[in-house]
Design a protein around this motif. Structure first.
Motif, PDB file in Angstrom:
ATOM      1  N   ARG A   1       0.837  -1.204   0.000  1.00 38.63           N
ATOM      2  CA  ARG A   1       0.000   0.000   0.000  1.00 38.63           C
ATOM      3  C   ARG A   1       0.868   1.248   0.000  1.00 38.63           C
ATOM      4  NH1 ARG A   1      -0.925  -0.427   5.627  1.00 38.63           N
ATOM      5  NH2 ARG A   1       1.240  -1.043   5.301  1.00 38.63           N
ATOM      6  N   GLY A   2       0.373   2.304  -0.609  1.00 34.95           N
ATOM      7  CA  GLY A   2       1.101   3.560  -0.593  1.00 34.95           C
ATOM      8  C   GLY A   2       0.177   4.750  -0.770  1.00 34.95           C
ATOM      9  N   ILE A   3       0.487   5.851  -0.095  1.00 30.31           N
ATOM     10  CA  ILE A   3      -0.244   7.117  -0.239  1.00 30.31           C
ATOM     11  C   ILE A   3       0.768   8.206  -0.559  1.00 30.31           C
ATOM     12  CG2 ILE A   3      -1.791   8.804   0.831  1.00 30.31           C
ATOM     13  CD1 ILE A   3      -2.575   6.781   2.868  1.00 30.31           C
ATOM     14  N   ALA A   4       0.430   9.084  -1.484  1.00 33.38           N
ATOM     15  CA  ALA A   4       1.317  10.214  -1.789  1.00 33.38           C
ATOM     16  C   ALA A   4       0.487  11.421  -2.206  1.00 33.38           C
ATOM     17  CB  ALA A   4       2.318   9.842  -2.877  1.00 33.38           C
ATOM     18  N   ASP A   5       1.093  12.568  -2.081  1.00 39.54           N
ATOM     19  CA  ASP A   5       0.462  13.866  -2.363  1.00 39.54           C
ATOM     20  C   ASP A   5       0.537  14.152  -3.866  1.00 39.54           C
ATOM     21  OD1 ASP A   5      -0.407  16.484  -2.349  1.00 39.54           O
ATOM     22  OD2 ASP A   5       1.213  17.250  -1.087  1.00 39.54           O
ATOM     23  N   ILE A   6      -0.584  14.544  -4.464  1.00 30.34           N
ATOM     24  CA  ILE A   6      -0.608  14.912  -5.886  1.00 30.34           C
ATOM     25  C   ILE A   6      -1.194  16.309  -6.084  1.00 30.34           C
ATOM     26  CG2 ILE A   6      -0.715  12.539  -6.760  1.00 30.34           C
ATOM     27  CD1 ILE A   6      -3.742  12.944  -7.115  1.00 30.34           C
ATOM     28  N   THR A   7      -1.188  17.133  -5.042  1.00 28.34           N
ATOM     29  CA  THR A   7      -1.826  18.446  -5.107  1.00 28.34           C
ATOM     30  C   THR A   7      -1.095  19.370  -6.082  1.00 28.34           C
ATOM     31  OG1 THR A   7      -2.411  18.177  -2.780  1.00 28.34           O
ATOM     32  CG2 THR A   7      -2.681  20.365  -3.732  1.00 28.34           C
ATOM     33  N   GLY A   8      -1.862  19.969  -6.983  1.00 31.90           N
ATOM     34  CA  GLY A   8      -1.301  20.884  -7.965  1.00 31.90           C
ATOM     35  C   GLY A   8      -1.294  22.318  -7.478  1.00 31.90           C
ATOM     36  N   GLU A   9      -1.275  23.247  -8.417  1.00 28.31           N
ATOM     37  CA  GLU A   9      -1.111  24.669  -8.093  1.00 28.31           C
ATOM     38  C   GLU A   9      -2.341  25.225  -7.385  1.00 28.31           C
ATOM     39  OE1 GLU A   9       1.149  26.374 -11.898  1.00 28.31           O
ATOM     40  OE2 GLU A   9      -0.173  24.655 -12.287  1.00 28.31           O
ATOM     41  N   PRO A  10      -2.163  25.778  -6.180  1.00 27.93           N
ATOM     42  CA  PRO A  10      -3.322  26.215  -5.394  1.00 27.93           C
ATOM     43  C   PRO A  10      -3.761  27.647  -5.637  1.00 27.93           C
ATOM     44  CG  PRO A  10      -1.366  26.246  -4.028  1.00 27.93           C
ATOM     45  CD  PRO A  10      -0.936  25.775  -5.387  1.00 27.93           C
ATOM     46  N   ALA A  11      -3.230  28.309  -6.649  1.00 25.42           N
ATOM     47  CA  ALA A  11      -3.629  29.699  -6.878  1.00 25.42           C
ATOM     48  C   ALA A  11      -3.714  30.009  -8.366  1.00 25.42           C
ATOM     49  CB  ALA A  11      -2.649  30.670  -6.206  1.00 25.42           C
ATOM     50  N   GLU A  12      -4.817  30.630  -8.772  1.00 24.86           N
ATOM     51  CA  GLU A  12      -5.007  31.223 -10.100  1.00 24.86           C
ATOM     52  C   GLU A  12      -4.994  30.226 -11.254  1.00 24.86           C
ATOM     53  OE1 GLU A  12      -3.668  35.710 -10.118  1.00 24.86           O
ATOM     54  OE2 GLU A  12      -1.916  34.433  -9.785  1.00 24.86           O
ATOM     55  N   VAL A  13      -5.354  28.987 -10.992  1.00 26.49           N
ATOM     56  CA  VAL A  13      -5.442  27.993 -12.058  1.00 26.49           C
ATOM     57  C   VAL A  13      -6.892  27.543 -12.192  1.00 26.49           C
ATOM     58  CG1 VAL A  13      -4.748  25.692 -12.833  1.00 26.49           C
ATOM     59  CG2 VAL A  13      -3.071  27.218 -11.772  1.00 26.49           C
ATOM     60  N   GLY A  14      -7.402  27.534 -13.425  1.00 24.74           N
ATOM     61  CA  GLY A  14      -8.763  27.087 -13.657  1.00 24.74           C
ATOM     62  C   GLY A  14      -8.969  25.673 -13.148  1.00 24.74           C
ATOM     63  N   MET A  15     -10.084  25.458 -12.447  1.00 19.22           N
ATOM     64  CA  MET A  15     -10.338  24.160 -11.828  1.00 19.22           C
ATOM     65  C   MET A  15     -10.976  23.212 -12.837  1.00 19.22           C
ATOM     66  SD  MET A  15     -11.449  25.480  -8.011  1.00 19.22           S
ATOM     67  CE  MET A  15     -11.020  24.015  -7.085  1.00 19.22           C
ATOM     68  N   MET A  16     -10.738  21.924 -12.641  1.00 17.18           N
ATOM     69  CA  MET A  16     -11.145  20.908 -13.600  1.00 17.18           C
ATOM     70  C   MET A  16     -12.454  20.264 -13.180  1.00 17.18           C
ATOM     71  SD  MET A  16     -10.024  19.538 -16.403  1.00 17.18           S
ATOM     72  CE  MET A  16     -11.316  18.741 -17.315  1.00 17.18           C
ATOM     73  N   GLY A  17     -13.441  20.270 -14.076  1.00 16.40           N
ATOM     74  CA  GLY A  17     -14.680  19.554 -13.797  1.00 16.40           C
ATOM     75  C   GLY A  17     -15.915  20.311 -14.223  1.00 16.40           C
TER      76      GLY A  17
END
Length: 674
Positions: free
Chosen positions: A39-55
């Motif tokens: 098992r493994g967990i890792a952080d994949i958080t992208g840019e937290p400012a001024e980037v258009g959100m996906m969805g």
């Protein structure tokens, strides 16, 4: 670290459904039952400012901070007898794009050689709409982020690779068992008109219009539970288009709650601890907004709804996890194929039309532009859902269909709005992935699959394998992305989901045909035709928004300075707010780290009790003048917070005139929790 909170299940969950044969015995637990599991967990958080959100495809929805960090959760299963392996990865993303998977495979090859290849890696998204975009290699999916975002792309790839590497390092003998039940109050059918077009025999499988099945795969070592994967169909859209903070949404909260609040996992530690992946299945027409309005249901607070819907998934999974289970036996096997979905011939036994039909180049209908009104899908008010909702587009489509009979046979009754496939804005070649893990079979599909479409896919694969449909699950949002997958009957309704079924009316029969082929190959033990290669478009990316140019504090201020101090004293349940002179957070994403820490004094030092990956905290960025940033850190004091002295710290990174980035820190004054 938080103290574990083991709440009793409160969600109505029906008794577990039968699973396979036999029962789980003490011997099964001790002998590992033929699997190595890591098992493994890792952080994949992208840019937290001024980037258009996906969805939601809303240009105005741009990141402004973090509520929950996005994570990749990997499980590697190895058949101890044959040596065959598969990595099942669940990522807190809106979609998995083929370019991401290709980069992950390249990085894994550099690290492990041929240990992880195309056949042995299935990456599936939870479909959160609360993360930065710009990580696709096809234009349609990068429009709202104003082009490709390399830093977000790289963070995702690095995190997925790290999670698989951690799982590989963690491999050990394990027992794998499974349980199924039903969860009835965490989703609602958001496209009922289309659902009702399906034959009565199909609708009878879902009396309330939803697929309520919740499936738990549990991993034990020497009698000790170490992880689980849950599959349940509900859109990960409790957070609305109004939200601009990064979040894993309801499935992200479900995983966070089990791992962090119940099991006490420290995400920044080396050991994975307990890993709880909440994965998607056929959720195409299943909304968590129980009142069928964005951010509505069960309450009118979208953040609270995120927590409640996530908690209901956790409680349902936890109850099954702790109840009767059946062992998985039968080893590991996979089959993979790439299919050109823009021009695939589909045989009559799958079309039901009595003749060969064809899929078509990716085409979006007018109802796609209407968006999913139940989930707030960024639609344009001039467009509506349904075959007769857009008369102007319909009139043009009739002319197109007269001029091009092939287009009509493949796409009618869709009102043609845009053909991104002909522009190269969407994929032509799509990956199909069939995974056998013991008696469980996963159908990896790069689409948002509706409940009845998923039922037909599962029945097709089950028939080809000679197993029960209960032993087949759709793994949606897997390995690539190309819109929705509806039944031909739902497609004829041309609501949002049908308008976003891009390859035409025969798209689902095409998938049934190709997965039947893969299943037959798997059963016979023969290799499958791999199909055309997926093109590498990494060198074709366009960026329209530049990186940060310069950070400069306001006159008379310094980086890390506190401009709003906390009050002297707080009680549990109150919110602490602190503001700092900051810098642009995209300078350093702090992957695997944090922008903030809430610390409690212990002796002569400070102990971190929360960071920016915790539900209780919020990290907000805003521009302050031309080159300065204002950072607000808030912390909701938990009900069980220990009395004592606390402080809030902020970790920033400033870009100077030369381009050099310098780290700095700030700390609030000490306050008391009592």
């Amino acid at each position: 670290m938080p103290e574990p909170v083991d709440r009793p299940p409160a969600t109505p969950v029906r008794p577990p459904l039968p699973v396979g044969r036999g029962s789980l015995t003490r011997r099964d637990v001790l002998d590992g039952h033929g699997f190595l599991v890591g098992r493994g967990i890792a952080d994949i958080t992208g840019e937290p400012a001024e980037v258009g959100m996906m969805g939601y495809a809303s240009p105005g929805q741009r990141t402004s901070g973090i509520h929950l960090r996005q994570r990749s959760r990997a499980f590697v299963f190895v058949d101890r007898e044959s040596g065959q392996r598969v990595a099942l990865v669940t990522v807190d993303l809106a979609m998995v794009f083929a370019g991401v998977r290709h980069a992950v495979l390249e990085a894994l090859a550099r690290r492990f050689g041929d240990r992880y290849d195309d056949d042995s890696l299935l990456i599936a998204a939870t479909h959160t709409h609360a993360g930065p975009g710009g990580f696709a290699h096809h234009t349609l999916y990068n429009i709202t982020s104003l082009g490709f975002r390399p830093r977000t792309f790289d963070a995702i790839v690095a995190g997925v690779v790290e999670s698989v590497a951690l799982a590989d390092r963690d491999l050990a003998p394990a027992t794998v068992s499974i349980a199924r039940g039903e969860l009835t109050d965490a989703s609602v059918n958001r496209s009922r008109r289309a659902f009702e077009r399906n034959p009565a025999a199909d609708r009878a499988a879902f009396p309330t219009g939803i697929d309520p099945t919740t499936t738990v795969l549990r991993v034990d070592r020497a009698g000790r539970p170490v992880g689980m994967i849950n599959w349940f169909a509900t859109h990960n859209t409790s957070m609305t288009v109004r939200n601009t903070l990064i979040s894993g949404d309801n499935k992200g909260y479900a995983a966070y709650h089990w791992e962090r609040e119940v099991a006490g996992v420290d995400y920044r530690a080396d050991a994975p601890g307990f890993v709880a992946a909440f994965a998607q299945t056929n959720a195409g027409d299943a909304s968590p907004n129980l009142h069928l309005r964005p951010g509505s249901g069960p309450t009118e607070d979208e953040v609270e709804n995120t927590r409640i819907i996530g908690l209901r998934q956790f409680e349902a999974a936890r109850r099954l996890w702790a109840g009767p289970r059946r062992p998985l036996a039968g080893g590991v096997a996979t089959r993979r194929a790439n299919v050109d979905m823009s021009a695939l011939a589909v045989r009559p036994e799958f079309t039901g039309s009595g003749r060969v039909e064809h899929t078509g180049a990716a085409t979006l209908g007018a109802s796609f532009a209407a968006g999913s009104t139940e989930d707030g899908g960024g639609g344009l008010p001039v467009f509506g859902e349904g075959v007769d909702a857009n008369p102007a587009v319909r009139a043009v489509s009739r002319l197109l269909y007269r001029a091009c009979p092939d287009l009509r046979r493949r796409q009618a009754p869709k009102d043609v709005l845009l053909t991104p496939g002909l522009l190269g804005w969407t994929p032509k070649v799509l990956p199909l992935h069939l995974v056998r893990l013991g008696s469980l079979h996963l159908v990896g599909v790069p689409h948002e699959v509706t409940a009845v479409a998923g039922l037909r896919l599962r029945r097709t694969v089950a028939d080809a394998l000679g197993v029960s449909p209960e032993d087949v699950l759709v793994a949606g949002y897997a390995n690539s992305y190309a819109g929705y997958l509806t039944t031909p009957e739902e497609y004829d309704q041309q609501d949002y989901e049908g308008g976003h079924t891009m390859y035409g009316r025969w798209q689902l029969p095409a998938y049934q045909q190709e997965f039947a082929r893969l299943a037959a190959d798997l059963l016979a033990g023969r290799p499958s035709d791999r199909g055309p290669a997926l093109p590498d478009r990494s060198g074709e990316q366009v960026r329209l928004r530049p990186d940060v140019v310069l950070d400069a504090p306001p006159p008379g201020r310094r980086f890390g300075e506190v401009v709003r101090e906390p009050a002297a004293r707080y009680r549990p349940g109150q919110r602490v707010r602190v503001e700092f002179v900051g810098a642009h957070p995209n300078n350093d994403l702090h992957r695997g780290g944090t922008y903030l820490e809430v610390q409690r004094r212990e002796g002569d030092g400070w102990r971190t009790v929360a960071d920016d990956g915790d539900w209780s905290t919020r990290f907000r960025w805003s521009r302050w003048g031309l080159a300065a940033s204002r950072i607000e850190v808030s912390w909701d004091v938990p009900p069980r917070a220990r009395p004592g002295e606390y402080r809030v710290t902020y970790h920033g990174d400033a870009r100077g005139v030369s381009g050099r980035i310098t780290a700095f820190h700030g700390a609030s004054r000490v306050f008391t929790v009592a």
